[in-house]
Design a protein around this motif. Sequence first.
Motif, PDB file in Angstrom:
ATOM      1  N   UNK A  29      12.814 -22.766 -43.870  1.00  0.00           N
ATOM      2  CA  UNK A  29      11.301 -21.572 -44.410  1.00  0.00           C
ATOM      3  C   UNK A  29      10.826 -21.692 -43.177  1.00  0.00           C
ATOM      4  N   UNK A  30       9.670 -22.856 -43.112  1.00  0.00           N
ATOM      5  CA  UNK A  30       8.795 -23.084 -41.490  1.00  0.00           C
ATOM      6  C   UNK A  30       9.597 -22.357 -40.556  1.00  0.00           C
ATOM      7  N   UNK A  31      10.977 -22.972 -39.930  1.00  0.00           N
ATOM      8  CA  UNK A  31      11.523 -22.610 -38.645  1.00  0.00           C
ATOM      9  C   UNK A  31      11.154 -20.911 -39.062  1.00  0.00           C
ATOM     10  N   UNK A  32      11.773 -19.802 -40.010  1.00  0.00           N
ATOM     11  CA  UNK A  32      11.944 -17.859 -40.108  1.00  0.00           C
ATOM     12  C   UNK A  32      10.203 -17.822 -40.022  1.00  0.00           C
ATOM     13  N   UNK A  33       9.354 -18.364 -41.025  1.00  0.00           N
ATOM     14  CA  UNK A  33       8.409 -18.280 -40.761  1.00  0.00           C
ATOM     15  C   UNK A  33       7.533 -18.604 -39.294  1.00  0.00           C
ATOM     16  N   UNK A  34       7.654 -19.407 -38.547  1.00  0.00           N
ATOM     17  CA  UNK A  34       7.034 -19.525 -37.022  1.00  0.00           C
ATOM     18  C   UNK A  34       7.868 -18.127 -36.348  1.00  0.00           C
ATOM     19  N   UNK A  35       8.701 -18.514 -36.541  1.00  0.00           N
ATOM     20  CA  UNK A  35       9.981 -17.401 -35.151  1.00  0.00           C
ATOM     21  C   UNK A  35       8.627 -15.920 -35.958  1.00  0.00           C
ATOM     22  N   UNK A  36       9.078 -15.490 -36.584  1.00  0.00           N
ATOM     23  CA  UNK A  36       8.240 -14.199 -37.441  1.00  0.00           C
ATOM     24  C   UNK A  36       6.844 -13.811 -36.586  1.00  0.00           C
ATOM     25  N   UNK A  37       6.241 -15.164 -37.097  1.00  0.00           N
ATOM     26  CA  UNK A  37       4.382 -15.133 -36.824  1.00  0.00           C
ATOM     27  C   UNK A  37       5.085 -14.939 -35.315  1.00  0.00           C
ATOM     28  N   UNK A  38       5.642 -15.435 -34.145  1.00  0.00           N
ATOM     29  CA  UNK A  38       5.581 -15.516 -32.768  1.00  0.00           C
ATOM     30  C   UNK A  38       5.914 -13.997 -32.562  1.00  0.00           C
ATOM     31  N   UNK A  39       7.539 -13.871 -33.060  1.00  0.00           N
ATOM     32  CA  UNK A  39       7.030 -11.795 -32.404  1.00  0.00           C
ATOM     33  C   UNK A  39       6.301 -11.230 -32.627  1.00  0.00           C
ATOM     34  N   UNK A  40       5.337 -11.318 -34.881  1.00  0.00           N
ATOM     35  CA  UNK A  40       4.671 -10.248 -34.537  1.00  0.00           C
ATOM     36  C   UNK A  40       3.524 -10.391 -33.600  1.00  0.00           C
ATOM     37  N   UNK A  41       2.722 -12.173 -33.594  1.00  0.00           N
ATOM     38  CA  UNK A  41       1.705 -11.950 -32.736  1.00  0.00           C
ATOM     39  C   UNK A  41       1.897 -11.557 -31.013  1.00  0.00           C
ATOM     40  N   UNK A  42       3.004 -11.858 -30.563  1.00  0.00           N
ATOM     41  CA  UNK A  42       3.209 -11.480 -29.120  1.00  0.00           C
ATOM     42  C   UNK A  42       3.755 -10.138 -29.011  1.00  0.00           C
ATOM     43  N   UNK A  43       3.838  -8.779 -30.215  1.00  0.00           N
ATOM     44  CA  UNK A  43       3.708  -7.538 -30.635  1.00  0.00           C
ATOM     45  C   UNK A  43       1.801  -6.966 -30.123  1.00  0.00           C
ATOM     46  N   UNK A  44       1.289  -8.494 -30.703  1.00  0.00           N
ATOM     47  CA  UNK A  44      -0.083  -7.537 -31.254  1.00  0.00           C
ATOM     48  C   UNK A  44      -1.140  -7.810 -29.188  1.00  0.00           C
ATOM     49  N   UNK A  45      -0.493  -8.660 -28.803  1.00  0.00           N
ATOM     50  CA  UNK A  45      -0.364  -8.996 -27.612  1.00  0.00           C
ATOM     51  C   UNK A  45      -0.616  -8.647 -26.491  1.00  0.00           C
ATOM     52  N   UNK A  46       0.168  -7.189 -26.773  1.00  0.00           N
ATOM     53  CA  UNK A  46       0.922  -6.193 -25.335  1.00  0.00           C
ATOM     54  C   UNK A  46       0.145  -5.637 -24.471  1.00  0.00           C
ATOM     55  N   UNK A  47      -1.193  -6.018 -24.750  1.00  0.00           N
ATOM     56  CA  UNK A  47      -1.743  -6.166 -23.433  1.00  0.00           C
ATOM     57  C   UNK A  47      -2.294  -6.621 -22.640  1.00  0.00           C
ATOM     58  N   UNK A  48      -1.390  -8.153 -22.891  1.00  0.00           N
ATOM     59  CA  UNK A  48      -1.488  -9.345 -22.142  1.00  0.00           C
ATOM     60  C   UNK A  48      -0.750  -9.101 -20.816  1.00  0.00           C
ATOM     61  N   UNK A  49      -0.564  -9.872 -20.175  1.00  0.00           N
ATOM     62  CA  UNK A  49       0.009 -10.333 -19.319  1.00  0.00           C
ATOM     63  C   UNK A  49       1.051 -10.850 -19.177  1.00  0.00           C
ATOM     64  N   UNK A  50       1.433 -11.948 -20.152  1.00  0.00           N
ATOM     65  CA  UNK A  50       2.411 -12.349 -20.712  1.00  0.00           C
ATOM     66  C   UNK A  50       2.318 -12.774 -22.316  1.00  0.00           C
ATOM     67  N   UNK A  51       2.428 -11.370 -23.157  1.00  0.00           N
ATOM     68  CA  UNK A  51       2.271 -11.443 -24.679  1.00  0.00           C
ATOM     69  C   UNK A  51       2.988 -12.433 -25.223  1.00  0.00           C
ATOM     70  N   UNK A  52       4.633 -13.043 -25.536  1.00  0.00           N
ATOM     71  CA  UNK A  52       5.235 -13.679 -25.969  1.00  0.00           C
ATOM     72  C   UNK A  52       4.692 -15.109 -26.104  1.00  0.00           C
ATOM     73  N   UNK A  53       4.226 -15.205 -24.605  1.00  0.00           N
ATOM     74  CA  UNK A  53       4.054 -16.736 -24.342  1.00  0.00           C
ATOM     75  C   UNK A  53       2.622 -16.841 -25.090  1.00  0.00           C
ATOM     76  N   UNK A  54       1.631 -15.872 -24.671  1.00  0.00           N
ATOM     77  CA  UNK A  54       0.245 -16.346 -25.710  1.00  0.00           C
ATOM     78  C   UNK A  54       0.396 -16.296 -27.140  1.00  0.00           C
ATOM     79  N   UNK A  55       1.332 -15.406 -27.877  1.00  0.00           N
ATOM     80  CA  UNK A  55       1.563 -15.727 -28.997  1.00  0.00           C
ATOM     81  C   UNK A  55       2.540 -16.539 -29.596  1.00  0.00           C
ATOM     82  N   UNK A  56       3.326 -17.135 -28.717  1.00  0.00           N
ATOM     83  CA  UNK A  56       3.631 -18.777 -29.129  1.00  0.00           C
ATOM     84  C   UNK A  56       3.049 -19.840 -29.465  1.00  0.00           C
TER      85      UNK A  56
END
Lengths: 319, 267
Positions: free
Chosen positions: B11-38
Amino acid sequence: MIFDVPLLLLAAGSEATAGTYVSLLVIGLGLLALLYVSIKAIEVDRRVIFLFIFLSVSVPILFPITFEEQATPVVKRAFDHIENLPEGSRVLLSFDFDPAMAPEVQPMADAIMRHALAKNHKVIFMSLWATGQGLLDQTMRRILPVEFPDKIDGRDYVSVGYTAGNEGVLNVIVSDFKKMFPSDVNSVPLDSIEIFEGVSSCRDLDLVVTFGGGKPGAKEWVLFVGDRASVPVAVGVAAVVAPQMYPYFPDQVVGILGGIKGAAEYESELIKQYPQFAERGTPGLVMMGPQTLAHVVIIAFIVFGNVAYFVGRRREMKR
Amino acid sequence: MKRSSIVILSAVVVLFLVSWILKGASFSGDDNPYLRGFLTTAAAFLTLAVFSFLYQDNPFYKFAEHLFVGVSAAYWMVLGFWQTLVRNLIPRLSSDLAAWFETPSKDISLWYIIPVIFGLLLLMRLSKSAGWISRWPLALIIGYTAGINFVGYMRSDFVNQIAATFVPLLVNWQGTGAFFSDFSLAIDGQFVMMLSNWVIFVGVMCGLIYFFFSKEHTGLFGSASRVGIWILMITFGASFGYTVMGRISLLVGRLTFLFRDWLELIG
């Protein structure tokens, strides 16, 4: 802080929302239930206390509750000292803290930095902590270009960054600044920086303000620079360190900002004199909402603990 | 591993991955959104892992604790190498080496060999048979620190603190009549200043008496000693109050991060 109405109604004077009232009602009713449990001398699980602390801190973050602050003499003197220095005075701000201390100390650093620059003092930034340099860079990038675009690096402010050596650095810069910091963070030699004209050591500074709460920090600045070179030192320290600094006030330190309360008092004084900074954010004042509610809950639990103790003792005696 | 543990970990791993993807999408204006999301998600999950100790000790807390200790140690080691050895030592010993490390060269001084030798001697601690050698540089460090601190502490914590205790017990005293006619409870008023000075005087004297064990604590001396205990208790209480404030501030800091930077519930 001004408590002129009961706590639950304090929010009325602020930007209270329905969420605030509902949350406060939940916390209040929960505490009453716990008081009942205490009177019945039923043991309360420690996790219930943690839950209440969580609620009391998170509610004012989600639904801000703000209070009016009045600067106490220890903070007011630091403010007045910066305010009364003639324009162009050399003020050194030392960021001697790490991210763990930042929630408490960063608001002070922001407020004093804004104040010193607004007064057109020449500000020298440095850090005795390696972790402080990163926070210093972030602070400069966040505040300088946005709020003081007319200030020029080298003329109005300069960052010499961090250098290793802890107290040893202080022991050297008290008599020779350039020996420890031959150049600024951009590798520009200090000799060619306008702000350092006539500044060879800490003795040539008009004020040192140190922000921190560890070692080396406020105490070391007082011991190795303030007293030794007769330089006025003001300190902004984490709450755990503040009581250790009070004996130095007012002879050895010109002012103390202790914990987030000190930061909030300074911010309150700053926005009174410079209202433009109110729009730039007052994290210290904002944090006093959670602080106050959390303290009320802690005090309530101390009362409940005593009630439970005395009720339990009376029952024992009856037996 | 128990079945319930596997379920929680999944459950923790799944939540982490979901959060990572959602946060990455929310930083779409950044140079490296998915790193910042991670990084934001990792910071949030580590915060929650530390808080989980409040419920009970668990592997998530232990992981966060070990990671913190390891990263801190590594960070300080890297910092020690680059700030102390590369920045302070190497430019003093070799300009070629300084150029190789791209650090500004300084005047060569072979005296800097001495701290290098002492540094190496300190490492002898790692050897069982030669461990005793590390005591010599250690003794030098302690002696140097004590010596250099001695003057500062004597002046600031001893002489200046004693001087600060010599406070006037009658501040601006102009007679009883003037005192009562100008009576004020203002913080800079005569009464409060006098009260403050009396508290300092009585507090210091009684505190010192409490720690004076060459005389039995009876009679007037014993009463002063008990006042000393009260003074100490009030001081400890004030310190504890400040400590609580500090801890709450840190909690506010972390919860603000969770609510603002991670969950974006507040602006």
